[in-house]
Design an enzyme around this catalytic site. Structure first.
Site, short mmCIF file in Angstrom:
data_model
loop_
_atom_site.label_atom_id
_atom_site.label_comp_id
_atom_site.label_asym_id
_atom_site.label_seq_id
_atom_site.Cartn_x
_atom_site.Cartn_y
_atom_site.Cartn_z
N GLY A 70 4.67 5.52 0.68
CA GLY A 70 4.49 5.94 -0.72
C GLY A 70 3.72 4.88 -1.50
O GLY A 70 3.42 3.81 -0.98
N GLY A 104 2.41 3.72 -5.96
CA GLY A 104 2.65 3.90 -7.40
C GLY A 104 4.02 3.47 -7.86
O GLY A 104 4.47 3.87 -8.94
N SER A 105 4.74 2.68 -7.05
CA SER A 105 6.13 2.25 -7.35
C SER A 105 7.11 3.41 -7.38
O SER A 105 8.21 3.27 -7.90
CB SER A 105 6.21 1.48 -8.68
OG SER A 105 5.49 0.27 -8.58
N GLY A 150 10.04 5.50 -6.49
CA GLY A 150 11.26 5.28 -5.72
C GLY A 150 11.58 3.83 -5.46
O GLY A 150 12.50 3.52 -4.69
N ARG A 161 -7.00 0.53 0.26
CA ARG A 161 -7.78 1.33 -0.70
C ARG A 161 -8.07 0.47 -1.91
O ARG A 161 -7.54 -0.64 -2.03
CB ARG A 161 -6.98 2.56 -1.13
CG ARG A 161 -5.60 2.19 -1.65
CD ARG A 161 -4.84 3.30 -2.29
NE ARG A 161 -3.45 2.92 -2.53
CZ ARG A 161 -3.01 2.17 -3.52
NH1 ARG A 161 -3.87 1.69 -4.40
NH2 ARG A 161 -1.74 1.89 -3.66
#
Length: 395
Positions: A133, A135-136, A138, A258
């Site tokens: 995952g 974008g922080s 969880g 990325r």
């Protein structure tokens, strides 16, 4: 891409989620981006009409698929196996540890019992995060057994959306200033410093480019960044590497294969005159990129983070903030009468302000002046018992 004389076409499972496609009149094709064969079919059909110049994505979740497509069509692209290994944070940790790269202590767990024993082994405070995952999403700091149980229940109890089978990474909380490096190919472009909001979440409030570091500190972070690339088999295209400077020096928190998200490409362009997005597209289409710095300024961004949940009544001051000398951009992500529900990740931002000048102190002052001009009002949601009472009185 358009500025380079290209005709961009977006392949997406849901093109409607990208509002800029319609606004810019960009062609979009609906296709299951998880299905490699379907993507190959679409690209083959496009190749019957167009000369296929290159394929890429800004999204980590499909970047390995991009690599596979590039291989199939004999186009420049990342190594899909390296991307897949890197995007699995547990595998990434193992490879970095084997290469002697400094990282926090870590364990992997698939259930609450394993999470509890891993946290006990590492010692509180610990970070709990999904093994896959960005974008922080969880990610949370757990300072004791109660917070650990609460966040484990959140992650495994159906509230967190998993892209694959649930696997939780438990990590030692590496404490110290936070930095990240922007790397293109095997070249470290620069180092950014960032500040987070209050724990237990990791919501970035501010980032400054370049970070204020001594030459030896800069070299240490840059050297470790290159070690990460070697350990993970990266080095084609952009990489973003996150660090904490702890008592034992820089420790790698995460390697992202990325470009960095948020406002980072704008900050690099303002600080150094290097357009990372354009240079990435050049690489994708097989052209030579130019990573030469044209100047060195200080660029900084502040994110507008709400302090409560509720209905956004109004937000204004953006026009006045944009008029402050040195302010390069002001962007609001929300409209009035929008429900605000903080999630403790990148989605919490109401917008941002970016300022630039040749001097760090000047940039800070301009940024603060602009941010002070922006204000908003949020009316908290009615409490649950109040809602019940009003529902009862309506009957």
């Amino acid at each position: 891409a358009q500025r380079l004389g290209l005709h961009p076409i977006t392949l997406s499972a849901d093109p409607a989620q990208y509002d800029y496609l319609a606004a810019e009149g960009i062609e979009a094709i609906r296709v299951d981006t998880k299905n490699l064969d379907a993507l190959i079919r679409e690209c083959s059909q496009l190749r019957a009409t167009y000369d296929l110049a290159g394929i890429t994505s800004a999204k980590e979740a499909v970047y390995a698929t991009v690599g596979k497509l590039c291989r199939h069509f004999d186009l420049p692209g990342p190594n899909p196996e390296s991307i897949e290994r890197c995007c699995d944070k547990f595998t990434q940790r193992q490879l970095l540890a084997e290469a002697g790269v400094p990282i926090p202590a870590y364990r992997l767990a698939a259930n609450a019992t394993d999470v509890e024993s891993a946290a006990a082994e590492i010692g509180f405070p610990v970070i709990l995060k999904p093994a896959v995952g960005n974008g922080s999403y969880g990610v949370r700091l757990c300072r004791d057994v109660d917070e650990l149980a609460e966040h484990t229940t959140y992650l495994l109890g159906g509230k967190h959306i998993w892209r694959s089978a649930p696997r939780i990474l438990i990590e030692e909380f590496a404490q110290g200033p936070y930095y990240w490096t922007d790397v293109m190919g095997n070249e470290v472009i620069g180092i950014c410093a960032a500040d987070f909001g209050p724990p237990p979440h990791f919501v970035i409030h501010k980032c400054t480019y370049p970070a204020l570091l001594r030459d030896d500190e800069h070299k240490r972070i840059a050297d470790i960044s290159l070690s990460c690339l070697q350990a993970l088999g990266l080095g084609w295209g952009p990489t973003n590497i996150e660090f904490r400077w702890t008592k034992r020096g820089p420790v790698v928190i995460e390697v992202n294969p990325r470009l960095a998200g948020r406002t980072n490409p704008q900050l690099v362009q303002l600080a150094y005159g290097i357009d990372l997005v354009t240079e990435h597209i050049k690489l994708v289409i097989g052209e030579e990129w130019n990573l030469r710095k044209r100047h060195s300024h200080t660029a900084a961004a502040r994110f507008l983070i709400p302090d409560r949940d509720g209905i956004l009544d109004w937000i204004d001051g953006d026009t006045q903030a944009a008029a402050v000398p040195g302010v390069a951009e002001v962007k609001l992500n929300v409209e009035p009468v929008t429900p605000i529900v903080r999630k403790g990740d990148d989605r919490d931002s109401l917008g941002y302000v970016i300022a630039i000048s040749p001097s760090r102190a000047q940039t800070e002052a301009m940024l603060q002046r602009a941010v002070d001009l922006i204000d908003w009002s949020i009316t908290p949601f009615p409490a649950v018992d109040e809602q019940r009472q009003s529902a009862g009185s309506d009957r």
